[in-house]
Design an enzyme around this catalytic site. Structure first.
Site, PDB file in Angstrom:
ATOM      1  N   SER A 134      15.686  -5.732  -4.213  1.00 14.30           N
ATOM      2  CA  SER A 134      15.152  -5.545  -3.142  1.00 14.30           C
ATOM      3  C   SER A 134      15.711  -4.241  -2.604  1.00 14.30           C
ATOM      4  CB  SER A 134      14.989  -6.502  -1.976  1.00 14.30           C
ATOM      5  OG  SER A 134      16.436  -6.926  -1.468  1.00 14.30           O
ATOM      6  N   LYS A 173      19.669  -6.399   3.598  1.00  9.37           N
ATOM      7  CA  LYS A 173      18.699  -5.853   3.972  1.00  9.37           C
ATOM      8  C   LYS A 173      19.094  -4.559   5.033  1.00  9.37           C
ATOM      9  CE  LYS A 173      15.257  -7.913   1.700  1.00  9.37           C
ATOM     10  NZ  LYS A 173      16.169  -8.653   0.864  1.00  9.37           N
TER      11      LYS A 173
END
Length: 214
Positions: A134, A173
Protein backbone atom coordinates in the site's frame (compact mmCIF):
# COMPACT_ATOMS: atom_id res chain seq x y z
CA UNK A 1 18.26 -26.01 18.43
CA UNK A 2 14.43 -26.05 18.64
CA UNK A 3 12.57 -22.76 18.78
CA UNK A 4 11.56 -21.92 22.37
CA UNK A 5 7.90 -21.69 23.34
CA UNK A 6 6.13 -18.33 23.48
CA UNK A 7 6.45 -18.02 27.29
CA UNK A 8 10.17 -18.76 27.11
CA UNK A 9 10.62 -16.29 24.24
CA UNK A 10 8.94 -13.60 26.33
CA UNK A 11 11.20 -14.26 29.34
CA UNK A 12 14.28 -14.16 27.13
CA UNK A 13 13.12 -10.96 25.47
CA UNK A 14 12.83 -9.32 28.90
CA UNK A 15 16.29 -10.58 29.85
CA UNK A 16 17.72 -9.25 26.57
CA UNK A 17 16.12 -5.82 27.03
CA UNK A 18 17.20 -5.57 30.68
CA UNK A 19 20.83 -6.36 29.79
CA UNK A 20 20.70 -3.82 26.96
CA UNK A 21 19.29 -1.06 29.18
CA UNK A 22 21.60 -1.92 32.11
CA UNK A 23 24.63 -1.70 29.79
CA UNK A 24 23.56 1.70 28.51
CA UNK A 25 23.29 3.06 32.05
CA UNK A 26 26.27 1.39 33.72
CA UNK A 27 28.70 0.55 30.87
CA UNK A 28 29.04 -3.00 32.23
CA UNK A 29 26.68 -5.94 32.38
CA UNK A 30 24.38 -7.05 35.21
CA UNK A 31 24.98 -10.19 37.22
CA UNK A 32 22.52 -13.07 37.25
CA UNK A 33 20.97 -12.07 40.56
CA UNK A 34 20.20 -8.56 39.27
CA UNK A 35 18.64 -10.04 36.14
CA UNK A 36 16.52 -12.39 38.24
CA UNK A 37 15.21 -9.52 40.37
CA UNK A 38 14.47 -7.27 37.38
CA UNK A 39 12.77 -9.89 35.24
CA UNK A 40 10.93 -11.71 38.03
CA UNK A 41 12.80 -15.02 37.89
CA UNK A 42 13.08 -16.99 41.12
CA UNK A 43 16.85 -17.59 41.15
CA UNK A 44 20.16 -16.87 39.46
CA UNK A 45 20.38 -20.49 38.31
CA UNK A 46 17.06 -20.13 36.50
CA UNK A 47 18.39 -17.01 34.78
CA UNK A 48 21.43 -19.01 33.68
CA UNK A 49 19.06 -21.60 32.18
CA UNK A 50 17.95 -18.88 29.73
CA UNK A 51 21.22 -16.99 29.33
CA UNK A 52 23.38 -19.94 28.25
CA UNK A 53 21.34 -20.83 25.13
CA UNK A 54 21.01 -17.12 24.32
CA UNK A 55 24.81 -16.90 24.24
CA UNK A 56 24.98 -20.04 22.05
CA UNK A 57 22.48 -18.51 19.62
CA UNK A 58 24.37 -15.21 19.47
CA UNK A 59 21.55 -13.29 21.13
CA UNK A 60 23.95 -12.36 23.94
CA UNK A 61 27.71 -12.21 24.27
CA UNK A 62 30.02 -12.51 27.27
CA UNK A 63 30.18 -14.72 30.33
CA UNK A 64 27.07 -15.53 32.34
CA UNK A 65 29.16 -15.64 35.52
CA UNK A 66 30.76 -12.22 35.08
CA UNK A 67 29.60 -8.67 34.41
CA UNK A 68 30.43 -9.08 30.74
CA UNK A 69 26.99 -9.91 29.38
CA UNK A 70 26.10 -7.74 26.40
CA UNK A 71 23.65 -7.60 23.49
CA UNK A 72 24.54 -7.38 19.80
CA UNK A 73 24.98 -3.87 18.46
CA UNK A 74 22.44 -2.46 16.06
CA UNK A 75 18.76 -1.58 15.81
CA UNK A 76 16.31 -4.33 16.80
CA UNK A 77 14.05 -5.72 14.07
CA UNK A 78 11.00 -6.19 16.25
CA UNK A 79 8.42 -7.54 13.83
CA UNK A 80 6.20 -7.06 10.82
CA UNK A 81 3.60 -4.42 10.01
CA UNK A 82 0.90 -4.49 7.34
CA UNK A 83 0.92 -2.31 4.27
CA UNK A 84 -1.92 -4.07 2.49
CA UNK A 85 -5.63 -3.84 1.84
CA UNK A 86 -6.28 -6.25 4.71
CA UNK A 87 -4.08 -4.33 7.15
CA UNK A 88 -3.45 -7.13 9.58
CA UNK A 89 -0.32 -8.38 11.26
CA UNK A 90 0.70 -11.96 11.93
CA UNK A 91 -1.27 -13.63 14.70
CA UNK A 92 1.64 -15.35 16.43
CA UNK A 93 3.39 -12.57 18.33
CA UNK A 94 6.22 -11.96 20.76
CA UNK A 95 5.65 -8.83 22.81
CA UNK A 96 7.87 -5.81 22.32
CA UNK A 97 7.31 -2.75 24.52
CA UNK A 98 5.89 -0.16 22.15
CA UNK A 99 3.03 1.40 24.07
CA UNK A 100 1.79 -2.06 24.97
CA UNK A 101 1.73 -3.29 21.38
CA UNK A 102 2.62 -6.89 20.55
CA UNK A 103 4.70 -7.17 17.39
CA UNK A 104 5.34 -10.37 15.47
CA UNK A 105 9.01 -11.25 15.87
CA UNK A 106 10.71 -11.60 12.48
CA UNK A 107 13.81 -13.16 14.01
CA UNK A 108 14.21 -13.37 17.75
CA UNK A 109 16.42 -10.54 19.02
CA UNK A 110 17.58 -9.83 15.47
CA UNK A 111 19.35 -6.54 14.91
CA UNK A 112 20.55 -4.58 11.92
CA UNK A 113 23.24 -1.90 11.70
CA UNK A 114 22.56 1.41 9.99
CA UNK A 115 24.90 4.37 9.44
CA UNK A 116 24.43 7.39 11.70
CA UNK A 117 23.36 9.59 8.80
CA UNK A 118 20.38 7.32 8.17
CA UNK A 119 19.25 7.00 11.78
CA UNK A 120 20.12 10.56 12.80
CA UNK A 121 19.05 11.52 16.31
CA UNK A 122 16.04 9.21 16.34
CA UNK A 123 14.80 8.33 19.81
CA UNK A 124 14.68 4.57 20.50
CA UNK A 125 14.95 3.50 16.84
CA UNK A 126 13.62 0.12 15.79
CA UNK A 127 12.92 -1.65 12.52
CA UNK A 128 9.93 -3.47 11.06
CA UNK A 129 9.46 -5.62 7.99
CA UNK A 130 6.64 -4.41 5.75
CA UNK A 131 4.05 -6.88 4.48
CA UNK A 132 2.04 -5.57 1.53
CA UNK A 133 2.24 -2.87 -1.12
CA UNK A 134 0.00 0.00 0.00
CA UNK A 135 3.03 2.35 0.26
CA UNK A 136 4.72 1.29 -2.97
CA UNK A 137 4.39 4.71 -4.66
CA UNK A 138 6.38 6.15 -1.76
CA UNK A 139 9.19 3.68 -2.44
CA UNK A 140 8.25 1.06 0.18
CA UNK A 141 7.76 -2.41 -1.23
CA UNK A 142 6.58 -5.70 0.20
CA UNK A 143 9.24 -7.14 2.58
CA UNK A 144 11.24 -3.91 2.79
CA UNK A 145 12.67 -3.00 6.20
CA UNK A 146 11.50 0.37 7.53
CA UNK A 147 13.38 2.25 10.22
CA UNK A 148 11.17 3.78 12.88
CA UNK A 149 11.47 6.32 15.64
CA UNK A 150 9.46 5.34 18.68
CA UNK A 151 7.01 8.19 19.29
CA UNK A 152 3.31 8.78 19.87
CA UNK A 153 3.36 12.15 18.10
CA UNK A 154 3.13 12.96 14.42
CA UNK A 155 2.49 15.97 12.22
CA UNK A 156 0.20 16.10 9.22
CA UNK A 157 1.59 14.08 6.33
CA UNK A 158 4.08 12.03 8.37
CA UNK A 159 4.42 8.34 7.51
CA UNK A 160 3.57 6.48 10.69
CA UNK A 161 2.77 3.16 12.26
CA UNK A 162 -0.80 3.64 13.45
CA UNK A 163 -2.92 1.40 15.64
CA UNK A 164 -6.65 1.47 14.87
CA UNK A 165 -8.40 0.19 17.99
CA UNK A 166 -11.77 -0.34 16.29
CA UNK A 167 -10.12 -2.75 13.85
CA UNK A 168 -7.51 -4.06 16.32
CA UNK A 169 -4.97 -3.56 13.54
CA UNK A 170 -1.66 -1.84 12.89
CA UNK A 171 -0.76 -0.28 9.58
CA UNK A 172 1.86 1.93 7.96
CA UNK A 173 0.25 4.94 6.27
CA UNK A 174 0.44 8.71 5.87
CA UNK A 175 -1.23 10.50 8.79
CA UNK A 176 -3.80 13.26 8.15
CA UNK A 177 -5.79 14.41 11.20
CA UNK A 178 -9.09 16.12 10.37
CA UNK A 179 -10.69 17.14 13.66
CA UNK A 180 -12.96 14.28 14.74
CA UNK A 181 -11.51 11.89 12.14
CA UNK A 182 -8.11 10.76 10.94
CA UNK A 183 -7.31 9.75 7.38
CA UNK A 184 -4.65 7.06 7.03
CA UNK A 185 -3.58 7.51 3.44
CA UNK A 186 -1.88 4.80 1.37
CA UNK A 187 0.56 5.65 -1.40
CA UNK A 188 -0.88 3.25 -3.94
CA UNK A 189 -3.72 4.21 -6.26
CA UNK A 190 -5.17 0.71 -5.95
CA UNK A 191 -5.75 1.11 -2.19
CA UNK A 192 -8.44 3.19 -0.51
CA UNK A 193 -7.67 5.48 2.45
CA UNK A 194 -8.81 4.51 5.91
CA UNK A 195 -10.99 7.18 7.52
CA UNK A 196 -11.29 6.52 11.23
CA UNK A 197 -12.56 8.23 14.37
CA UNK A 198 -9.67 10.18 15.87
CA UNK A 199 -10.24 8.52 19.25
CA UNK A 200 -9.59 5.12 17.66
CA UNK A 201 -6.20 6.01 16.16
CA UNK A 202 -2.94 6.07 18.10
CA UNK A 203 0.58 6.61 16.77
CA UNK A 204 3.22 4.02 17.68
CA UNK A 205 6.15 5.30 15.63
CA UNK A 206 7.27 7.45 12.72
CA UNK A 207 9.04 6.15 9.60
CA UNK A 208 12.50 7.70 9.14
CA UNK A 209 14.05 5.41 6.53
CA UNK A 210 13.78 2.26 4.43
CA UNK A 211 16.22 -0.41 3.25
CA UNK A 212 15.80 -3.16 0.68
CA UNK A 213 17.63 -6.36 -0.16
CA UNK A 214 17.60 -7.40 -3.83
Amino acid sequence: MPKPRAKTREVRRRIWEFIRDYRRENLYGPNLREIAQAVGISSASNVNYHVKPMIELGQLSGDSNARSLNVPAGIPIVGTVAASSIDTIAAEVATHDLAGVAWDQVSEFDTIDFPDWLVGNARDPFALQVIGDSMIDDGIRDHDIIIMEKTNRATRGDMVIAYVSSREEHTVKRYYPNGPTVTLQPDNKNHDPLIEDAKDVSIEGKVIGVVRRY
